[in-house]
Design a protein around this motif. Structure first.
Motif, PDB file in Angstrom:
ATOM      1  N   ARG A  75       1.401   8.541   1.077  1.00  0.00           N
ATOM      2  CA  ARG A  75       0.717   7.762   2.104  1.00  0.00           C
ATOM      3  C   ARG A  75       1.141   8.250   3.486  1.00  0.00           C
ATOM      4  O   ARG A  75       2.237   8.779   3.664  1.00  0.00           O
ATOM      5  N   SER A  95       3.929   6.915  -2.293  1.00  0.00           N
ATOM      6  CA  SER A  95       3.153   5.676  -2.263  1.00  0.00           C
ATOM      7  C   SER A  95       3.989   4.460  -2.638  1.00  0.00           C
ATOM      8  O   SER A  95       3.783   3.366  -2.102  1.00  0.00           O
ATOM      9  N   ASN A 114      -2.810  11.358  -5.357  1.00  0.00           N
ATOM     10  CA  ASN A 114      -3.271  10.087  -4.809  1.00  0.00           C
ATOM     11  C   ASN A 114      -4.142   9.300  -5.785  1.00  0.00           C
ATOM     12  O   ASN A 114      -5.107   8.642  -5.400  1.00  0.00           O
ATOM     13  N   GLU A 140      -5.083   5.423  -5.365  1.00  0.00           N
ATOM     14  CA  GLU A 140      -6.173   4.847  -4.574  1.00  0.00           C
ATOM     15  C   GLU A 140      -7.316   4.333  -5.445  1.00  0.00           C
ATOM     16  O   GLU A 140      -8.216   3.652  -4.946  1.00  0.00           O
ATOM     17  N   ARG A 179      -3.695   8.770   9.906  1.00  0.00           N
ATOM     18  CA  ARG A 179      -4.462   7.581   9.563  1.00  0.00           C
ATOM     19  C   ARG A 179      -5.832   7.704  10.216  1.00  0.00           C
ATOM     20  O   ARG A 179      -5.980   8.289  11.308  1.00  0.00           O
ATOM     21  N   GLY A 202      -8.582   4.590   6.219  1.00  0.00           N
ATOM     22  CA  GLY A 202      -7.848   5.297   5.182  1.00  0.00           C
ATOM     23  C   GLY A 202      -6.920   6.318   5.795  1.00  0.00           C
ATOM     24  O   GLY A 202      -6.395   6.111   6.898  1.00  0.00           O
ATOM     25  N   HIS A 241      -9.013   9.528   2.133  1.00  0.00           N
ATOM     26  CA  HIS A 241      -8.333   8.851   1.032  1.00  0.00           C
ATOM     27  C   HIS A 241      -8.310   7.348   1.294  1.00  0.00           C
ATOM     28  O   HIS A 241      -8.313   6.906   2.444  1.00  0.00           O
ATOM     29  N   GLY A 242      -8.246   6.578   0.221  1.00  0.00           N
ATOM     30  CA  GLY A 242      -8.165   5.124   0.353  1.00  0.00           C
ATOM     31  C   GLY A 242      -9.507   4.448   0.501  1.00  0.00           C
ATOM     32  O   GLY A 242      -9.581   3.269   0.872  1.00  0.00           O
ATOM     33  N   GLU A 274      -9.898   1.255  -1.321  1.00  0.00           N
ATOM     34  CA  GLU A 274      -8.965   0.209  -0.897  1.00  0.00           C
ATOM     35  C   GLU A 274      -9.494  -0.553   0.315  1.00  0.00           C
ATOM     36  O   GLU A 274      -8.899  -1.546   0.727  1.00  0.00           O
ATOM     37  N   ASP A 275     -10.584  -0.078   0.871  1.00  0.00           N
ATOM     38  CA  ASP A 275     -11.166  -0.715   2.046  1.00  0.00           C
ATOM     39  C   ASP A 275     -12.117  -1.834   1.597  1.00  0.00           C
ATOM     40  O   ASP A 275     -13.073  -1.582   0.860  1.00  0.00           O
TER      41      ASP A 275
END
Length: 525
Positions: free
Chosen positions: A57, A83, A294, A297, A413, A435, A478-479, A482-483
């Motif tokens: 991360r 992570s 990753n 995620e 970020r 992300g 990435h991520g 997760e949003d």
């Protein structure tokens, strides 16, 4: 009473979670303890001296001048940590920073890992033989540990593997050397579900030097299923042999909500009753290549009602998939060669040509392009590197893009908004997503294809593209899953809040440990 607003008169008390084996549940327990102690009004931070994982991360980094000295001043640049420590920091209600995992090893091949020191890739440390790295890394590790101790009330420290690997003890920089330096009170955890837990605990204790045994405050039996009373009299017998009590028996925690640290998720449908009655589940197949990165995620996808997550390593596992996802990779060219060797490239291409949805993330995006160029040997390990790749290899050709790898890594970020998205991914139009980026390659339209009028639609500047038909999407972000806004747009789903996950973990450990024991761990001697 909280010390956050008063002058700190002593260094943080340190609780260290050690494992009798890998996979015993160290990361899970450390995360739970971070939230438990934070709930007592204490200022808490996590720490793991060295982590080996391709799950990373982006967090706050040190000032540029301090990465060499190990000083504690935080800078404006970003860096990488494992992570697990990122989520532990969130559980502790702390701002994650690179000192929480000062050394991260990211495997690039069976015999090579990139060394990330205090958040930044270190060519010097990466080039050193393994046995020589500890002497170089330890001063940085000790400085980071000392700085965090000076700023917090409690440090929850996670070990790595087992502390009783006697071949590694002389060069240890992550287990008992850290425990001694921090004066940590240690918990030794065993996975009772595997069998042999008492032998694991006793054998680990017996192989430790006498001074290190004295740091073990309690044994923990993790992942227990059944009646805990049936364990008797083994815990008492173990205490007679070692002088160490068994202080907790933690029940098996299924679907606890934390991402997996190292392993691949199990392949199963959503729980019964989820989704719409009679409707087949949406099947999302994620390609599980050897250097997958990753993977954590994708944890939110396991919680989407009516969605089945499949980890695919063969063409047959893609049959019936609604989506195919090409995830991140720590060795993009090598994993692309593996993809072709398995025949997965043809299956992915056929799925895309038939209008099926394909999503590439970071390394997956790079593979979807027409060409991957590696003039500096970044991906191939240098000229003649072990991947066997030349400086240029063809991609899958599903997006008219070219990627050029360069030594400098992008670590940041990101918060950006999708432009007008067409086709099956149109629900993402105008969605703002947050992300992070971690990659070396830079991607742009392929010059020769662009000259012929073949252009990908750029949806975020330098970040996301889709093909003309709209069914193939590639992003560096990435991520994505997760949003919450992305989950709502794609699935109409609500993510399980991380805070809810952390609180449940804290409640489990509070109920599992002997009354008062966790408080005793952080008392002055």
């Amino acid at each position: 009473m909280s010390k956050q607003d008063s002058k700190r008169l002593r260094l943080a008390r340190c609780v260290m979670v050690l494992g009798a084996s890998s996979g015993a549940g160290k990361s899970w327990l450390a995360t739970a303890l971070c939230r438990h102690y934070a709930n007592q009004g204490l200022k808490v931070a996590p720490f793991k001296a060295q982590n080996m994982s391709n799950n990373a991360r982006v967090v706050a980094g040190l000032a540029a001048s301090d990465t060499e000295t190990g000083a504690a001043e935080m800078g404006t640049e970003m860096g990488e940590i494992g992570s697990a420590q990122y989520f532990q920091a969130l559980a502790a209600r702390a701002v994650p920073d690179v000192r929480m995992n000062p050394l991260l090893l990211k495997p690039e091949a069976d015999t090579r890992s990139q060394a990330v020191l205090l958040g930044r890739a270190s060519a010097q440390l990466t080039a050193l033989p393994w046995r020589e790295r500890g002497a170089v890394a330890w001063p940085h590790i000790a400085a980071a540990l000392d700085a965090l101790r000076a700023e917090n009330d409690v440090l929850v420290i996670e070990g790595a593997g087992s502390p009783a690997e006697i071949n590694l003890m002389p060069r240890d920089i992550v287990n008992m050397r850290v425990a001694r330096h921090a004066g940590a009170r240690c918990l030794l955890v065993a996975d009772v579900d595997r069998g042999g837990a008492f032998a694991h605990l006793y054998g680990t204790w017996a192989l430790l030097p006498k001074a290190d045994r004295a740091l073990i405050s309690g044994f923990v039996l993790n992942k227990f299923r059944g009646d805990a009373a049936l364990l008797a009299p083994a815990p008492q017998q173990l205490e007679c042999l070692t002088g160490v009590p068994t202080v907790a028996t933690i029940a098996m925690q299924r679907q606890h909500g934390l991402p997996e640290e190292d392993g691949v998720f199990d392949d199963r449908c959503a729980p019964p009753g989820s989704g719409h009655a009679g409707a087949p589940p949406l099947t999302v197949a994620v390609i599980a290549w050897p250097r997958l990165s990753n993977l954590d995620e994708f944890q939110p996808l396991k919680n989407v009602p009516g969605l089945r997550l499949v980890w695919a390593r063969a063409p047959a596992q893609l049959q019936g998939a609604d989506w195919i996802v090409l995830p991140g990779s720590k060795a993009t060219a090598s994993d692309l060669a593996w993809l072709r060797a398995q025949g997965l490239d043809a299956a992915i291409t056929a799925h895309a040509r038939a209008g099926g949805r394909v999503l590439g993330i970071c390394g997956g995006l790079q593979m979807l392009g027409a060409e991957l160029r590696d003039p500096h040997g970044v991906e191939s390990g240098g000229p003649g590197g072990d991947s066997g790749n030349s400086s240029s290899v063809p991609g899958l050709g599903l997006l008219p893009l070219a990627t050029t790898f360069a030594p400098r890594k992008t670590v940041r970020r990101v918060c950006c908004r999708f432009g007008a998205v067409s086709g099956p991914w149109a629900a993402l139009s105008g969605v703002q997503a947050s992300g992070y980026e971690i990659h070396c390659g830079q991607t742009a339209p392929h010059p020769a294809l662009a000259a012929r009028g073949e252009m990908a639609r750029e949806l975020m500047a330098g970040m996301a593209w889709q093909n003309a038909a709209g069914n193939v999407l590639g992003v560096y972000l990435h991520g994505l899953f997760e949003d919450p806004a992305v989950l709502r747009a794609l699935f109409g789903a609500r993510a399980r809040p991380l805070d809810e996950v952390f609180e449940r973990l804290a409640a489990v450990v509070a109920d599992s440990f002997a009354p008062g024991f966790l408080q005793e761990l952080i008392q002055e001697p």
